[in-house]
Design a protein around this motif. Structure first.
Motif, PDB file in Angstrom:
ATOM      1  N   SER A 213      -2.288   3.349  -3.903  1.00  0.00           N
ATOM      2  CA  SER A 213      -3.399   3.778  -4.742  1.00  0.00           C
ATOM      3  C   SER A 213      -3.110   5.124  -5.407  1.00  0.00           C
ATOM      4  O   SER A 213      -2.843   6.116  -4.719  1.00  0.00           O
ATOM      5  CB  SER A 213      -4.668   3.902  -3.889  1.00  0.00           C
ATOM      6  OG  SER A 213      -5.603   4.772  -4.479  1.00  0.00           O
ATOM      7  N   PRO A 214      -3.180   5.202  -6.744  1.00  0.00           N
ATOM      8  CA  PRO A 214      -2.967   6.480  -7.426  1.00  0.00           C
ATOM      9  C   PRO A 214      -3.987   7.540  -7.030  1.00  0.00           C
ATOM     10  O   PRO A 214      -3.649   8.722  -6.912  1.00  0.00           O
ATOM     11  CB  PRO A 214      -3.100   6.122  -8.908  1.00  0.00           C
ATOM     12  CG  PRO A 214      -2.871   4.660  -8.986  1.00  0.00           C
ATOM     13  CD  PRO A 214      -3.380   4.100  -7.686  1.00  0.00           C
ATOM     14  N   SER A 215      -5.229   7.120  -6.806  1.00  0.00           N
ATOM     15  CA  SER A 215      -6.251   8.096  -6.412  1.00  0.00           C
ATOM     16  C   SER A 215      -5.969   8.644  -5.021  1.00  0.00           C
ATOM     17  O   SER A 215      -6.128   9.844  -4.762  1.00  0.00           O
ATOM     18  CB  SER A 215      -7.649   7.466  -6.470  1.00  0.00           C
ATOM     19  OG  SER A 215      -7.746   6.351  -5.606  1.00  0.00           O
ATOM     20  N   ALA A 216      -5.508   7.775  -4.112  1.00  0.00           N
ATOM     21  CA  ALA A 216      -5.161   8.233  -2.768  1.00  0.00           C
ATOM     22  C   ALA A 216      -3.967   9.183  -2.819  1.00  0.00           C
ATOM     23  O   ALA A 216      -3.950  10.222  -2.141  1.00  0.00           O
ATOM     24  CB  ALA A 216      -4.847   7.043  -1.868  1.00  0.00           C
ATOM     25  N   LEU A 217      -2.952   8.848  -3.617  1.00  0.00           N
ATOM     26  CA  LEU A 217      -1.780   9.712  -3.736  1.00  0.00           C
ATOM     27  C   LEU A 217      -2.158  11.099  -4.245  1.00  0.00           C
ATOM     28  O   LEU A 217      -1.668  12.109  -3.742  1.00  0.00           O
ATOM     29  CB  LEU A 217      -0.752   9.079  -4.679  1.00  0.00           C
ATOM     30  CG  LEU A 217       0.108   7.957  -4.130  1.00  0.00           C
ATOM     31  CD1 LEU A 217       1.003   7.396  -5.231  1.00  0.00           C
ATOM     32  CD2 LEU A 217       0.953   8.432  -2.962  1.00  0.00           C
ATOM     33  N   ARG A 248     -16.218   5.164  -1.567  1.00  0.00           N
ATOM     34  CA  ARG A 248     -17.046   4.701  -2.681  1.00  0.00           C
ATOM     35  C   ARG A 248     -16.222   4.240  -3.868  1.00  0.00           C
ATOM     36  O   ARG A 248     -16.768   3.748  -4.859  1.00  0.00           O
ATOM     37  CB  ARG A 248     -17.989   5.829  -3.117  1.00  0.00           C
ATOM     38  CG  ARG A 248     -19.053   6.178  -2.088  1.00  0.00           C
ATOM     39  CD  ARG A 248     -19.815   7.423  -2.495  1.00  0.00           C
ATOM     40  NE  ARG A 248     -20.908   7.705  -1.556  1.00  0.00           N
ATOM     41  CZ  ARG A 248     -21.564   8.865  -1.505  1.00  0.00           C
ATOM     42  NH1 ARG A 248     -21.234   9.851  -2.332  1.00  0.00           N
ATOM     43  NH2 ARG A 248     -22.537   9.041  -0.633  1.00  0.00           N
ATOM     44  N   GLY A 249     -14.906   4.392  -3.806  1.00  0.00           N
ATOM     45  CA  GLY A 249     -14.056   4.113  -4.952  1.00  0.00           C
ATOM     46  C   GLY A 249     -13.593   2.673  -5.035  1.00  0.00           C
ATOM     47  O   GLY A 249     -13.526   1.946  -4.036  1.00  0.00           O
ATOM     48  N   SER A 250     -13.211   2.262  -6.233  1.00  0.00           N
ATOM     49  CA  SER A 250     -12.745   0.893  -6.436  1.00  0.00           C
ATOM     50  C   SER A 250     -11.369   0.674  -5.818  1.00  0.00           C
ATOM     51  O   SER A 250     -11.036  -0.452  -5.426  1.00  0.00           O
ATOM     52  CB  SER A 250     -12.710   0.567  -7.936  1.00  0.00           C
ATOM     53  OG  SER A 250     -11.800   1.416  -8.615  1.00  0.00           O
ATOM     54  N   ASP A 251     -10.547   1.734  -5.708  1.00  0.00           N
ATOM     55  CA  ASP A 251      -9.234   1.560  -5.086  1.00  0.00           C
ATOM     56  C   ASP A 251      -9.369   1.178  -3.610  1.00  0.00           C
ATOM     57  O   ASP A 251      -8.562   0.393  -3.096  1.00  0.00           O
ATOM     58  CB  ASP A 251      -8.400   2.840  -5.222  1.00  0.00           C
ATOM     59  CG  ASP A 251      -7.588   2.857  -6.512  1.00  0.00           C
ATOM     60  OD1 ASP A 251      -7.793   1.970  -7.366  1.00  0.00           O
ATOM     61  OD2 ASP A 251      -6.751   3.776  -6.675  1.00  0.00           O
ATOM     62  N   PHE A 252     -10.366   1.721  -2.926  1.00  0.00           N
ATOM     63  CA  PHE A 252     -10.589   1.342  -1.531  1.00  0.00           C
ATOM     64  C   PHE A 252     -10.983  -0.129  -1.433  1.00  0.00           C
ATOM     65  O   PHE A 252     -10.427  -0.887  -0.624  1.00  0.00           O
ATOM     66  CB  PHE A 252     -11.674   2.218  -0.905  1.00  0.00           C
ATOM     67  CG  PHE A 252     -12.171   1.705   0.419  1.00  0.00           C
ATOM     68  CD1 PHE A 252     -11.349   1.702   1.534  1.00  0.00           C
ATOM     69  CD2 PHE A 252     -13.466   1.212   0.542  1.00  0.00           C
ATOM     70  CE1 PHE A 252     -11.798   1.207   2.755  1.00  0.00           C
ATOM     71  CE2 PHE A 252     -13.919   0.725   1.755  1.00  0.00           C
ATOM     72  CZ  PHE A 252     -13.089   0.722   2.867  1.00  0.00           C
ATOM     73  N   THR A 268      -6.472   0.822  -9.829  1.00  0.00           N
ATOM     74  CA  THR A 268      -6.749   1.438 -11.129  1.00  0.00           C
ATOM     75  C   THR A 268      -6.758   2.964 -11.060  1.00  0.00           C
ATOM     76  O   THR A 268      -6.810   3.623 -12.099  1.00  0.00           O
ATOM     77  CB  THR A 268      -8.132   0.980 -11.641  1.00  0.00           C
ATOM     78  OG1 THR A 268      -9.146   1.433 -10.737  1.00  0.00           O
ATOM     79  CG2 THR A 268      -8.183  -0.542 -11.760  1.00  0.00           C
ATOM     80  N   GLY A 269      -6.723   3.498  -9.852  1.00  0.00           N
ATOM     81  CA  GLY A 269      -6.796   4.955  -9.727  1.00  0.00           C
ATOM     82  C   GLY A 269      -8.208   5.485  -9.744  1.00  0.00           C
ATOM     83  O   GLY A 269      -8.446   6.685  -9.862  1.00  0.00           O
ATOM     84  N   LYS A 270      -9.162   4.599  -9.566  1.00  0.00           N
ATOM     85  CA  LYS A 270     -10.584   4.983  -9.589  1.00  0.00           C
ATOM     86  C   LYS A 270     -11.176   5.010  -8.176  1.00  0.00           C
ATOM     87  O   LYS A 270     -10.704   4.309  -7.301  1.00  0.00           O
ATOM     88  CB  LYS A 270     -11.388   4.016 -10.465  1.00  0.00           C
ATOM     89  CG  LYS A 270     -10.846   3.873 -11.863  1.00  0.00           C
ATOM     90  CD  LYS A 270     -10.924   5.170 -12.654  1.00  0.00           C
ATOM     91  CE  LYS A 270     -10.459   4.952 -14.098  1.00  0.00           C
ATOM     92  NZ  LYS A 270     -10.461   6.210 -14.880  1.00  0.00           N
TER      93      LYS A 270
END
Length: 270
Positions: A213-217, A248-252, A268-270
């Protein structure tokens, strides 16, 4: 922007920045400084880029500063460089120095060290998040043998990577360090035969780009670079706050769904 001393390419969600003065072992110049910073900013802002690879053309990563430029260096150049515009106003000011902006990039930066890595070249390698090297690479801090000090934040960064005693050794002696020793003390993460370095580095980069996940990274990278400035309590509070956002994110949701459905994730990184 037309680059003079680097090459810039994006493929399979990986941006590659190549120091491109092979005839001078990619010796660092003010033009290269400008080019690399612009390319890093471009990759950081590009939603199509998930991972950045920094490497050198030819037989070296970067053999240090261009000696012709160094001979004529104005001491006031160091002061002027402190007025550079911030790389990213949303990140802590500790990562807004002349070269120390890599931690502000919300994407993994992998140094693919394909040969000699010395002086300012080593500084840039240390600011990368990960370092994969050819097993014939030689490293040196170089500074003390040129009458210079531990510059551009290397006195802060190097001990956190190799430990205080090893950092003192490498900085005071400026001796040549083999790739085997570099791996042993943690200066590099992985070693590969020269003919396998590119393949193995990009395999790792593609795995990050395709399955993580880009958001997690982005959050994990920020967390680890913030930790030296935090107490355990502050790091835990920060993690709890970020966990709420992640849940709460879509990546999760996509991470769980892809695991349950046994398919590759579509983050998606969201």
């Amino acid at each position: 922007m037309a680059y003079q001393h680097i090459l810039y390419d994006v493929s399979e969600k990986i941006a590659t920045i190549t120091l491109n003065r092979p005839d001078r072992m990619n010796a660092w110049t003010p033009i290269m400084e400008r080019d690399v910073r612009h390319a890093m900013e471009t990759a950081a802002a590009d939603d199509n880029v998930r991972v950045i690879v920094l490497t050198g053309a030819g037989r070296a990563f970067c053999a240090g500063a261009d000696m012709d430029a160094l001979k004529g260096l104005d001491p006031d150049d160091i002061r002027r460089a402190q007025s550079l515009p911030p790389f990213d106003m949303n990140r802590r000011p500790d990562w807004q120095s002349r070269y120390g902006y890599y931690p502000s990039i919300p994407k993994p930066v992998i140094g693919m060290l394909n040969g000699a890595t010395a002086g300012i070249g080593l500084v840039h390698a240390l600011y990368c998040d990960l370092r994969f090297a050819a097993d014939n690479t030689v490293f040196t801090t170089a500074f003390s043998r040129r009458g210079l000090i531990a510059e551009h934040g290397i006195s802060w960064m190097l001990p956190r990577i190799v430990g205080h005693a090893n950092a003192l050794d490498l900085l005071m002696s400026a001796r040549r360090v083999s790739s085997d020793e570099a791996l042993r003390i943690g200066l590099v993460n992985r070693l590969y035969p020269p003919d396998q370095l590119r393949e193995q580095t990009y395999a790792y980069a593609r795995d990050l780009a395709d399955f993580v996940s880009p958001s997690a990274l982005a959050v994990i990278k920020r967390q680890l670079y913030d930790v030296p400035f935090q107490t355990l309590a502050e790091a835990t509070i920060d993690a709890n706050r970020e966990m709420v956002v992640a849940l709460r994110g879509s990546d999760f949701r996509e991470g769980v769904a892809s695991f349950m459905e046994k398919r590759p994730p579509r983050f998606t990184g969201k």
